[in-house]
Structures are given as C-alpha cells and as structure tokens.
Design a protein around this motif. Structure first.
Motif, PDB file in Angstrom:
ATOM      1  N   HIS A   1      31.538  78.152  71.037  1.00 36.63           N
ATOM      2  CA  HIS A   1      31.960  76.860  71.419  1.00 36.63           C
ATOM      3  C   HIS A   1      33.075  76.684  72.437  1.00 36.63           C
ATOM      4  O   HIS A   1      33.962  77.406  72.579  1.00 36.63           O
TER       5      HIS A   1
ATOM      6  N   HIS B   1      28.208  72.253  69.410  1.00 32.64           N
ATOM      7  CA  HIS B   1      27.650  71.329  68.515  1.00 32.64           C
ATOM      8  C   HIS B   1      26.759  70.482  68.894  1.00 32.64           C
ATOM      9  O   HIS B   1      27.502  69.586  69.678  1.00 32.64           O
TER      10      HIS B   1
ATOM     11  N   GLU C   1      34.296  64.050  65.247  1.00 33.68           N
ATOM     12  CA  GLU C   1      35.204  64.403  66.100  1.00 33.68           C
ATOM     13  C   GLU C   1      34.864  65.647  66.705  1.00 33.68           C
ATOM     14  O   GLU C   1      35.556  66.355  67.521  1.00 33.68           O
ATOM     15  N   TRP C   2      33.801  66.425  66.175  1.00 32.35           N
ATOM     16  CA  TRP C   2      33.873  67.896  66.504  1.00 32.35           C
ATOM     17  C   TRP C   2      32.263  68.395  67.069  1.00 32.35           C
ATOM     18  O   TRP C   2      31.943  69.445  67.576  1.00 32.35           O
TER      19      TRP C   2
ATOM     20  N   CYS D   1      32.603  70.370  72.672  1.00 31.06           N
ATOM     21  CA  CYS D   1      32.631  70.221  71.160  1.00 31.06           C
ATOM     22  C   CYS D   1      34.029  70.488  70.740  1.00 31.06           C
ATOM     23  O   CYS D   1      34.950  69.895  71.300  1.00 31.06           O
ATOM     24  N   ASP D   2      34.224  71.085  69.681  1.00 31.16           N
ATOM     25  CA  ASP D   2      35.451  71.271  68.975  1.00 31.16           C
ATOM     26  C   ASP D   2      35.900  72.865  69.674  1.00 31.16           C
ATOM     27  O   ASP D   2      37.158  73.268  69.052  1.00 31.16           O
TER      28      ASP D   2
END
Length: 157
Positions: free
Chosen positions: A8, A38, A46-47, A12-13
């Motif tokens: 990731h 994600h 949020e992620w 994303c997160d």
C-alpha cells in the motif's frame, strides 16, 4: 526470488510514497513488486483510494514499472473488498490491473439490522464494541461471519 505483491502507498492508507518503496525494494534485491492500493468502495472511508484517483494511481504504477525495468518488475493491482451484494473483485469495476487481491474488511451482523456493515479492521475499541453489540459478546460468531464472507468472495471468483 524476492517479491511482495501486497503493498500500500500514498493512494490509500500507506504511509510511504510508492516511488520510495520501489527504490528501497530494488536496492534490497527484490525482483517483483506489486502495488495493491485499497480499491474504492461504494461509500466513503479513510483508508481506501478515492474513485477519482484510480487513473492517476495506475499511471504512477506504470511510470514506476518503466523506470525500474528490467532491474525489477512492478505490477499494478488493487485490494478489492468483497461485500456480498455490493462489490467484489470479480465485479469488473476496475480495468488495467495485472492482478487483484480479494479481501474482506466488513461483516454484516444481523443484530445491527438488515443493511448494517461494520469493519473488522479498525481500532481495538471499535472491534470490541462490534463483538459486544453485533454478536452479543460472541467473538466466534463474528469469526464465522467473517470467514463465511471470505468463502463467498472465493466462490464469486
């Protein structure tokens, strides 16, 4: 072969820019690196990546792939959540990927209502509350719902 297919980044997160991760992976002798942001969900989180950034994400991955070839192969992927009746890796929403990772981050405890979704991948206090409210304190029932969703994801392709 040194490889990682679940990475990731900033879309994303992830906390480290993908260009830095690619450079570090190449310096560490990796021959294969797959970025797997994600994927956007049909609701805000949020992620996950925002839907309007998918093309930008793919362009960044393809640019990194060109820069690191032939030293290291870089692939474009997304970790695509399966939510029964709503979305999943086999629904064809995203094109231009080298592969997809199916995942389950949400369960739908019957005790919370017909359309209630709860994440299983968050803060400990939220997870504990999910077990208490959604499963009457029965963590095994939550695990059964989770693995049932994983099996459904696999059956859906």
């Amino acid at each position: 072969m040194k490889a990682n297919l679940h990475t990731h980044g900033e879309f994303c997160d992830g906390k480290i820019p993908m260009r830095i991760m690619a450079s570090l992976a190449a310096d560490a002798g990796y021959q294969l690196l797959g970025f797997s942001a994600h994927a956007p969900l049909p609701f805000a989180t949020e992620w996950t990546m925002d839907l309007d950034r998918v093309d930008e994400y793919l362009a960044v991955v393809r640019d990194l792939a060109a820069r690191f070839e032939p030293r290291m192969q870089i692939l474009a992927s997304m970790e695509i959540d399966f939510i029964d009746g709503m979305c999943g890796p086999a629904d064809g929403r995203f094109s231009g990927l080298d592969y997809a990772i199916g995942s389950v981050h949400h369960v739908a405890p019957k005790a919370l209502g017909e359309h209630a979704l709860s994440t299983v991948d968050g803060r400990q206090e939220n997870f504990d509350a999910l077990i208490a409210r959604g499963y009457n304190g029965d963590g095994l029932a939550l695990a059964e719902d989770y693995f049932s969703a994983v099996a459904s994801c696999i059956r859906a392709g």
